[in-house]
Each structure stands twice: as structure tokens, then as C-alpha cells.
Design a protein around this motif. Structure first.
Motif, mmCIF file in Angstrom:
data_model
loop_
_atom_site.group_PDB
_atom_site.id
_atom_site.type_symbol
_atom_site.label_atom_id
_atom_site.label_comp_id
_atom_site.label_asym_id
_atom_site.label_seq_id
_atom_site.Cartn_x
_atom_site.Cartn_y
_atom_site.Cartn_z
ATOM 1 N N LYS A 100 0.773 -1.191 0.074
ATOM 2 C CA LYS A 100 -0.072 0.169 -0.177
ATOM 3 C C LYS A 100 0.808 1.356 -0.015
ATOM 4 O O LYS A 100 0.688 2.339 -0.842
ATOM 5 C CB LYS A 100 -0.986 -0.017 1.343
ATOM 6 C CG LYS A 100 -1.872 1.225 1.540
ATOM 7 C CD LYS A 100 -3.001 0.969 0.516
ATOM 8 C CE LYS A 100 -4.156 1.952 0.880
ATOM 9 N NZ LYS A 100 -5.299 1.729 0.151
ATOM 10 N N ARG A 132 -8.965 -11.044 4.390
ATOM 11 C CA ARG A 132 -9.809 -10.042 4.599
ATOM 12 C C ARG A 132 -8.922 -8.486 4.822
ATOM 13 O O ARG A 132 -9.544 -7.570 4.451
ATOM 14 C CB ARG A 132 -10.436 -10.329 5.699
ATOM 15 C CG ARG A 132 -11.238 -11.445 5.952
ATOM 16 C CD ARG A 132 -12.347 -11.691 6.756
ATOM 17 N NE ARG A 132 -11.589 -12.021 8.174
ATOM 18 C CZ ARG A 132 -11.302 -13.472 8.502
ATOM 19 N NH1 ARG A 132 -11.411 -14.397 7.500
ATOM 20 N NH2 ARG A 132 -10.471 -13.655 9.613
ATOM 21 N N TYR A 133 -7.654 -8.758 5.397
ATOM 22 C CA TYR A 133 -6.988 -7.290 5.521
ATOM 23 C C TYR A 133 -6.369 -6.852 4.218
ATOM 24 O O TYR A 133 -6.673 -5.583 4.029
ATOM 25 C CB TYR A 133 -5.608 -7.633 6.200
ATOM 26 C CG TYR A 133 -4.949 -6.498 6.846
ATOM 27 C CD1 TYR A 133 -5.522 -5.656 8.083
ATOM 28 C CD2 TYR A 133 -3.721 -6.066 6.313
ATOM 29 C CE1 TYR A 133 -4.937 -4.794 8.317
ATOM 30 C CE2 TYR A 133 -2.950 -4.977 6.743
ATOM 31 C CZ TYR A 133 -3.416 -4.252 7.824
ATOM 32 O OH TYR A 133 -3.150 -3.106 8.357
ATOM 33 N N GLN A 135 -8.136 -7.069 1.248
ATOM 34 C CA GLN A 135 -9.276 -6.590 0.928
ATOM 35 C C GLN A 135 -9.760 -5.012 1.549
ATOM 36 O O GLN A 135 -10.202 -3.997 1.011
ATOM 37 C CB GLN A 135 -10.591 -7.637 0.914
ATOM 38 C CG GLN A 135 -10.304 -8.657 0.155
ATOM 39 C CD GLN A 135 -11.054 -9.689 0.462
ATOM 40 O OE1 GLN A 135 -11.499 -10.011 1.240
ATOM 41 N NE2 GLN A 135 -11.253 -10.672 -0.865
ATOM 42 N N ALA A 136 -9.519 -5.099 2.933
ATOM 43 C CA ALA A 136 -10.040 -3.971 3.655
ATOM 44 C C ALA A 136 -9.203 -2.723 3.362
ATOM 45 O O ALA A 136 -9.411 -1.617 3.377
ATOM 46 C CB ALA A 136 -9.827 -4.201 5.242
ATOM 47 N N LEU A 137 -7.769 -3.014 2.668
ATOM 48 C CA LEU A 137 -6.897 -1.929 2.673
ATOM 49 C C LEU A 137 -7.224 -1.471 1.076
ATOM 50 O O LEU A 137 -6.466 -0.586 0.659
ATOM 51 C CB LEU A 137 -5.439 -2.496 2.655
ATOM 52 C CG LEU A 137 -4.701 -2.622 4.105
ATOM 53 C CD1 LEU A 137 -3.438 -2.864 3.798
ATOM 54 C CD2 LEU A 137 -4.878 -1.373 4.632
ATOM 55 N N LYS A 138 -8.185 -2.340 0.328
ATOM 56 C CA LYS A 138 -8.537 -1.710 -1.044
ATOM 57 C C LYS A 138 -7.244 -1.894 -2.204
ATOM 58 O O LYS A 138 -6.948 -1.068 -2.954
ATOM 59 C CB LYS A 138 -9.154 -0.618 -1.289
ATOM 60 C CG LYS A 138 -10.423 -0.636 -0.266
ATOM 61 C CD LYS A 138 -11.348 0.978 -0.534
ATOM 62 C CE LYS A 138 -12.235 0.880 0.365
ATOM 63 N NZ LYS A 138 -13.311 -0.128 0.291
ATOM 64 N N LEU A 139 -6.301 -3.038 -1.876
ATOM 65 C CA LEU A 139 -5.237 -3.112 -2.370
ATOM 66 C C LEU A 139 -5.763 -3.785 -4.004
ATOM 67 O O LEU A 139 -6.800 -4.352 -4.152
ATOM 68 C CB LEU A 139 -4.400 -4.122 -1.972
ATOM 69 C CG LEU A 139 -3.532 -3.631 -0.600
ATOM 70 C CD1 LEU A 139 -2.786 -4.575 -0.134
ATOM 71 C CD2 LEU A 139 -2.609 -2.541 -1.255
ATOM 72 N N PRO A 140 -5.061 -3.576 -5.058
ATOM 73 C CA PRO A 140 -5.183 -3.969 -6.261
ATOM 74 C C PRO A 140 -4.721 -5.576 -6.265
ATOM 75 O O PRO A 140 -3.449 -5.914 -6.593
ATOM 76 C CB PRO A 140 -4.680 -3.241 -7.506
ATOM 77 C CG PRO A 140 -3.419 -2.634 -6.621
ATOM 78 C CD PRO A 140 -3.861 -2.415 -5.092
ATOM 79 N N GLY A 200 -8.998 -8.114 -8.228
ATOM 80 C CA GLY A 200 -10.170 -8.186 -7.604
ATOM 81 C C GLY A 200 -10.718 -9.624 -7.593
ATOM 82 O O GLY A 200 -11.774 -9.959 -6.820
#
Length: 283
Positions: A100, A132-133, A135-140, A200
Motif C-alpha cells: 500500500k 480480509r486485511y 481487501q480492507a486496504l483496497k489493494l489491487p 479483484g
């Protein structure tokens, strides 16, 4: 920023999965960078001899992760099964946070089949928490969930008194899915080479599905020896206990990898028989 050649950082490159990914990326035209604790070790030098850049670092030292991710277009992340959930999660989160901070365009994370379900095994739960982490950070991110490794038979299958001994993962009709580690490398490279398609997505991956009775038949066909399932302890006792519990859960809750669809993506996906015929097991 423009790049003449894409650069990928591969974690765990001296191990099974990372090594397979690193080698596959080399064949796909990537420059590969490997994070290693000791660049002088034989396993690291083997990577160096293939043309892989070695960067000294450690999953427990976040600053080295960020430095290794400088100017990369992709990262492959895998953490060893430590049986210390907190430790594995800490490492997985550190990789996510570094990605990130360094604006990594694409992270491929190798989890485990069933990690997104309540499987009740610490190693799987750790991987689920890391998923889950990410995805929570909205990483590609692309998540790969590989099934049991065919390559584990390198140390699980033994020849004793003219028979092949295999670990008992359930009864004869228990179905399992399995994948060659080489094919994990292929799927990781497919994802990194096609980020628009794979970012995604979470992909359950396996190359074969068969009952334990059928698995024994395949071994017998390939090696010409009878197969005995051994329910006792093993040198890899904790690994075996986890594998048994995972196979029982997945057999009850349902196997998830769509092998037919995966073979359309990767036509050379290995079945167990094909893997055994080229694996040169010492049996």
C-alpha cells in the motif's frame, strides 16, 4: 513512470511456491527480484544463477519489504505455514502495508483452499485473516487458493517392503483436490500478466480431484506397486493432522476448484497421474 521490462518481487522464492512463481515469471519476460534472508545460501545462489536479483530482507522487518518493492509492477506474497497464527498474520499484514505504501500496482497473494470458510485450522484461519486485511486496504489484489500440493508426496509417499505407504487423509471415498506447485506458478504468472482480468478476483485452484481409492489406483498404475494407507503418526505430524482435518472439512462442505474451467485457462494443468510420471519420486 515507464519501464523497459516489468519487475516483480517474489516472496518465498527459495521455497516451493515462490520458486515456481519466480521461474515462471522469468519465462514470461519479467525481471524477478527475490527477498532473501541470506543471499549467500545455496538456495539463494541458485536463484541468482538463473538471473534473479537478490534483495536481502525479512518478512519480520517491514522496512526491508518497502525497499524491495521499489519500482515493481507486481508482488507475489506467500507466508510459510508457521502454526503460529499471530506470526503469520503479522507477516501477511506487513506485506500488505508495504504494498500500500509503495503503491504496488498488483499483489498476488497465495492463500489456501477453504481459507475463506470456517475450517477450524490455525494456518487456514491466518490466511483467511490476511485475505480480509488485503481487501480492507483496497489493494489491487488477486487471491489464489491452492488445493493440497501434489509435491507433498515427495516426502509423504514411502516405499516399505515392496509397497507404497501413503498418509490416510480419510476413508476410501473421501474426495480431495490437489495441484502441482508448478501450476501455482503458472496461475500467479497468468494473473500478473493480465491484471485487468485478475485484479479483484479470488481463484480456487487445483489440477485433479479424486477419491483416496482412486488416488491409490493412480500410484499403483504409475509405479506398479500396491498402496497401503497409513493412519499413524508421521515425521510431518502437524502437517498431516492439518491435512486430515482440512480434507474432512472440504469433503463435507464441498470442494470448490472448478478444474474444467481452470484447464481452459491453463491447458497444461497437471493431473495427479501426469505429475507422478514426471516427478521422479524416489520410490
Amino acid at each position: 513512470m515507464s519501464y523497459l521490462r516489468k519487475v516483480a518481487l517474489v516472496l518465498g522464492a527459495t521455497g516451493q511456491q515462490g520458486g515456481a512463481v519466480a521461474r515462471q515469471l522469468l519465462t514470461s519476460g519479467w525481471s524477478v527480484r527475490a527477498l532473501v534472508r541470506d543471499p549467500q545460501k545455496a538456495e539463494a545462489q541458485e536463484l541468482h544463477n538463473l538471473g534473479i536479483e537478490l534483495v536481502k530482507g525479512d518478512l519480520d522487518l517491514p522496512a526491508t519489504l518497502a525497499e524491495a518493492m521499489q519500482d515493481v509492477q507486481g508482488v507475489f506474497s506467500v507466508q510459510a505455514i508457521l502454526y503460529e497464527r499471530a506470526k503469520e498474520v503479522q507477516q501477511g499484514k506487513a506485506v500488505a502495508e508495504a504494498a500500500k505504501a509503495m503503491h504496488v500496482p498488483h499483489l498476488v497473494y497465495s492463500s489456501a483452499i477453504g481459507a475463506n470458510r470456517d475450517i477450524g485450522i490455525a494456518a487456514f484461519e491466518a490466511k483467511g485473516e490476511i485475505e480480509r486485511y488485503l481487501q480492507a486496504l483496497k489493494l489491487p489484489v488477486t487471491i489464489l487458493r491452492p488445493a493440497m500440493f501434489m509435491d507433498n508426496f515427495r516426502f509423504q509417499a514411502r516405499r516399505v517392503n515392496g509397497s507404497i505407504y501413503l498418509p490416510a487423509l480419510g476413508d476410501a471415498e473421501t474426495s480431495i483436490q490437489a495441484i502441482a506447485v508448478r501450476d501455482i506458478g503458472v496461475f500467479a504468472a497468468l494473473a500478473l500478466n493480465d491484471p485487468q482480468t485478475y485484479i479483484g478476483k479470488a481463484l480456487e485452484i487445483a489440477g485433479d480431484e479424486l477419491t483416496l481409492a482412486r488416488l491409490a489406483e493412480v500410484f499403483q498404475q504409475v509405479f506398479g506397486l500396491p498402496v497401503v494407507y497409513q493412519a499413524g503418526s508421521s515425521e510431518a505430524g502437524q502437517d498431516l493432522q492439518g491435512a486430515r482435518k482440512a480434507s474432512a472439512f472440504l469433503a463435507k462442505e464441498g470442494l470448490k476448484a472448478d478444474i474444467a474451467s481452470l484447464r481452459q485457462i491453463h491447458p497444461q494443468l497437471l493431473s495427479l497421474e501426469a505429475w507422478l510420471r514426471q516427478a521422479a519420486l524416489p520410490l
